[in-house]
Design a protein around this motif. Sequence first.
Motif, PDB file in Angstrom:
ATOM      1  N   ALA A  67       8.278   2.675   2.765  1.00  0.00           N
ATOM      2  CA  ALA A  67       6.972   2.190   2.321  1.00  0.00           C
ATOM      3  C   ALA A  67       6.728   2.555   0.859  1.00  0.00           C
ATOM      4  O   ALA A  67       6.236   1.731   0.074  1.00  0.00           O
ATOM      5  CB  ALA A  67       5.869   2.766   3.204  1.00  0.00           C
ATOM      6  N   ILE A  68       7.089   3.770   0.466  1.00  0.00           N
ATOM      7  CA  ILE A  68       6.894   4.203  -0.923  1.00  0.00           C
ATOM      8  C   ILE A  68       7.754   3.383  -1.869  1.00  0.00           C
ATOM      9  O   ILE A  68       7.285   2.911  -2.912  1.00  0.00           O
ATOM     10  CB  ILE A  68       7.197   5.711  -1.065  1.00  0.00           C
ATOM     11  CG1 ILE A  68       6.112   6.541  -0.380  1.00  0.00           C
ATOM     12  CG2 ILE A  68       7.290   6.100  -2.546  1.00  0.00           C
ATOM     13  CD1 ILE A  68       6.438   8.017  -0.290  1.00  0.00           C
ATOM     14  N   ARG A  69       9.024   3.201  -1.520  1.00  0.00           N
ATOM     15  CA  ARG A  69       9.927   2.455  -2.406  1.00  0.00           C
ATOM     16  C   ARG A  69       9.461   1.011  -2.592  1.00  0.00           C
ATOM     17  O   ARG A  69       9.484   0.474  -3.704  1.00  0.00           O
ATOM     18  CB  ARG A  69      11.356   2.482  -1.850  1.00  0.00           C
ATOM     19  CG  ARG A  69      12.053   3.824  -1.969  1.00  0.00           C
ATOM     20  CD  ARG A  69      13.561   3.679  -1.851  1.00  0.00           C
ATOM     21  NE  ARG A  69      13.965   3.132  -0.567  1.00  0.00           N
ATOM     22  CZ  ARG A  69      14.246   3.875   0.492  1.00  0.00           C
ATOM     23  NH1 ARG A  69      14.157   5.199   0.421  1.00  0.00           N
ATOM     24  NH2 ARG A  69      14.633   3.309   1.628  1.00  0.00           N
ATOM     25  N   ALA A 102       2.248   3.161   5.609  1.00  0.00           N
ATOM     26  CA  ALA A 102       1.762   2.354   4.484  1.00  0.00           C
ATOM     27  C   ALA A 102       0.624   3.069   3.758  1.00  0.00           C
ATOM     28  O   ALA A 102       0.585   3.097   2.520  1.00  0.00           O
ATOM     29  CB  ALA A 102       1.301   0.989   4.991  1.00  0.00           C
ATOM     30  N   ILE A 103      -0.308   3.649   4.516  1.00  0.00           N
ATOM     31  CA  ILE A 103      -1.422   4.353   3.892  1.00  0.00           C
ATOM     32  C   ILE A 103      -0.914   5.576   3.122  1.00  0.00           C
ATOM     33  O   ILE A 103      -1.374   5.865   2.010  1.00  0.00           O
ATOM     34  CB  ILE A 103      -2.456   4.767   4.952  1.00  0.00           C
ATOM     35  CG1 ILE A 103      -3.087   3.518   5.589  1.00  0.00           C
ATOM     36  CG2 ILE A 103      -3.549   5.637   4.334  1.00  0.00           C
ATOM     37  CD1 ILE A 103      -4.008   3.831   6.756  1.00  0.00           C
ATOM     38  N   HIS A 104       0.038   6.297   3.703  1.00  0.00           N
ATOM     39  CA  HIS A 104       0.620   7.448   3.002  1.00  0.00           C
ATOM     40  C   HIS A 104       1.218   7.009   1.668  1.00  0.00           C
ATOM     41  O   HIS A 104       1.016   7.687   0.636  1.00  0.00           O
ATOM     42  CB  HIS A 104       1.696   8.100   3.875  1.00  0.00           C
ATOM     43  CG  HIS A 104       2.458   9.189   3.181  1.00  0.00           C
ATOM     44  ND1 HIS A 104       1.988  10.488   3.077  1.00  0.00           N
ATOM     45  CD2 HIS A 104       3.654   9.169   2.520  1.00  0.00           C
ATOM     46  CE1 HIS A 104       2.856  11.209   2.395  1.00  0.00           C
ATOM     47  NE2 HIS A 104       3.874  10.445   2.051  1.00  0.00           N
ATOM     48  N   ALA A 105       1.932   5.901   1.671  1.00  0.00           N
ATOM     49  CA  ALA A 105       2.544   5.400   0.436  1.00  0.00           C
ATOM     50  C   ALA A 105       1.487   5.017  -0.585  1.00  0.00           C
ATOM     51  O   ALA A 105       1.625   5.296  -1.788  1.00  0.00           O
ATOM     52  CB  ALA A 105       3.434   4.205   0.758  1.00  0.00           C
ATOM     53  N   MET A 106       0.410   4.377  -0.137  1.00  0.00           N
ATOM     54  CA  MET A 106      -0.673   4.001  -1.032  1.00  0.00           C
ATOM     55  C   MET A 106      -1.280   5.231  -1.690  1.00  0.00           C
ATOM     56  O   MET A 106      -1.549   5.234  -2.904  1.00  0.00           O
ATOM     57  CB  MET A 106      -1.742   3.226  -0.254  1.00  0.00           C
ATOM     58  CG  MET A 106      -1.300   1.847   0.196  1.00  0.00           C
ATOM     59  SD  MET A 106      -2.183   1.241   1.667  1.00  0.00           S
ATOM     60  CE  MET A 106      -3.877   1.344   1.122  1.00  0.00           C
ATOM     61  N   LEU A 111      -2.287   4.140  -5.390  1.00  0.00           N
ATOM     62  CA  LEU A 111      -2.602   2.717  -5.318  1.00  0.00           C
ATOM     63  C   LEU A 111      -3.925   2.569  -4.568  1.00  0.00           C
ATOM     64  O   LEU A 111      -4.012   2.018  -3.477  1.00  0.00           O
ATOM     65  CB  LEU A 111      -1.486   1.975  -4.578  1.00  0.00           C
ATOM     66  CG  LEU A 111      -1.458   0.446  -4.662  1.00  0.00           C
ATOM     67  CD1 LEU A 111      -1.217  -0.010  -6.094  1.00  0.00           C
ATOM     68  CD2 LEU A 111      -0.377  -0.102  -3.750  1.00  0.00           C
ATOM     69  N   ASN A 112      -4.975   3.106  -5.161  1.00  0.00           N
ATOM     70  CA  ASN A 112      -6.241   3.203  -4.439  1.00  0.00           C
ATOM     71  C   ASN A 112      -7.438   2.675  -5.222  1.00  0.00           C
ATOM     72  O   ASN A 112      -8.567   3.022  -4.936  1.00  0.00           O
ATOM     73  CB  ASN A 112      -6.495   4.658  -4.023  1.00  0.00           C
ATOM     74  CG  ASN A 112      -6.347   5.629  -5.188  1.00  0.00           C
ATOM     75  OD1 ASN A 112      -6.429   5.220  -6.344  1.00  0.00           O
ATOM     76  ND2 ASN A 112      -6.122   6.900  -4.893  1.00  0.00           N
TER      77      ASN A 112
END
Length: 288
Positions: A67-69, A102-106, A111-112
Motif C-alpha cells: 500500500a505504501i509503495r 490503505a489508511i496506514h499508508a495514507m 496523504l491527508n
Amino acid sequence: MLGPTTVKNCLDDIQDIFHLEWLHVTGGEPFLFQNSLMEIIKIGKDHGISNIGTVTNAFWATSRDIAIRLLDKFKDAGLTGLCVSADSFHQAYIPLERIKNAIHAMKYLNLNGHSFVVSCFIGPTKRDSPQDKKTLAILEELKDFGIPLAEVFVRPLGKGLSVYGYGDNGSIDGPCEELCVCLGDIGFQEPQMVYVDPYGFVQICYGLTAGSIKKKSFKNILTEYESSQNTIIDTIAHIGPVGLLPLAEKMGYKKKNAYKNKCHLCYDARKFLIPYYPDTLSPQECYP
C-alpha cells in the motif's frame, strides 16, 4: 473512468476561463485502471490543480508495504487525497485488513490533505438495521487511525431501493436541497461541481445531463448552462421532483401510492421519461 486524453482535452478547453480547485476521479473502482489513473492525476497536476483525489475500496492494499509503495507513486504524480470506502456493503467483499493497510499508508505518507473514510448507511437517523450495525462495528475498528469520517446514505435509486426504507416515507414537496454528487456546494442554478462520465456526458446529478462533450465543447457546456434551457432540470430546480409528475402522467406514468423521498420520486419519474428526454436523462447505465 474518462480516458486521460479526454481529461486533458477538457482541461485544456477551459483553462483560460476557469481555475479548477478540485479534480476527483471516481468510479466504480479507479485502481482497476492504474495506468490511466496515474496519467489523469499527472494531467491535473500539470494544469495547476491543487486538490486531486480519487476513491477506492482498497482491494489492492494486500499489505502495508504494498500500500505504501503504490500510494507513494500516486502521491509523486500529484495525488493529494484519497477516499476509502468502508462499510457493511464493501466489507462483504473486501477484507477489512486491506482498509487498514490503505489508511496506514495514507497516514505514513502524510496523504491527508483531504483524505477520509466514507461509509454508507441505510438511513440518516436510525442505526438499527443489520447493515448499519455492521458498519458501526467496522468504524469502531478504524477509529484509532484518527482519519475523518464521511457518512453518506443509501438513496432510493435502483438497487438502493431494496435496502432503503427504515421509518416513514419522506416529503416529496418542494425543490431539491441537494444533488447526487460527492463534493462541493451544489445547486441547480450554479453547480459548483460537475461529473464527466466515460461516455462524455456532463452530469450535474446522477443521470441528469447538462450536455455531451461529444456534441459540444466542454467550455460551452459550462459557460452556456442555464437551468431554464432544459425542461427537466428547470422543473426540478423551481418546482421540485413533484413537478415531474404531471409531465410523466401525461405520457402514461402511474403515480405510486408513496415515495421514500423526493429523490425516489425524481428518479422514478425520470426513468419513465427517458424515451421523451434522452439527451437529458443519460447515460442509460444510470437507469437500469
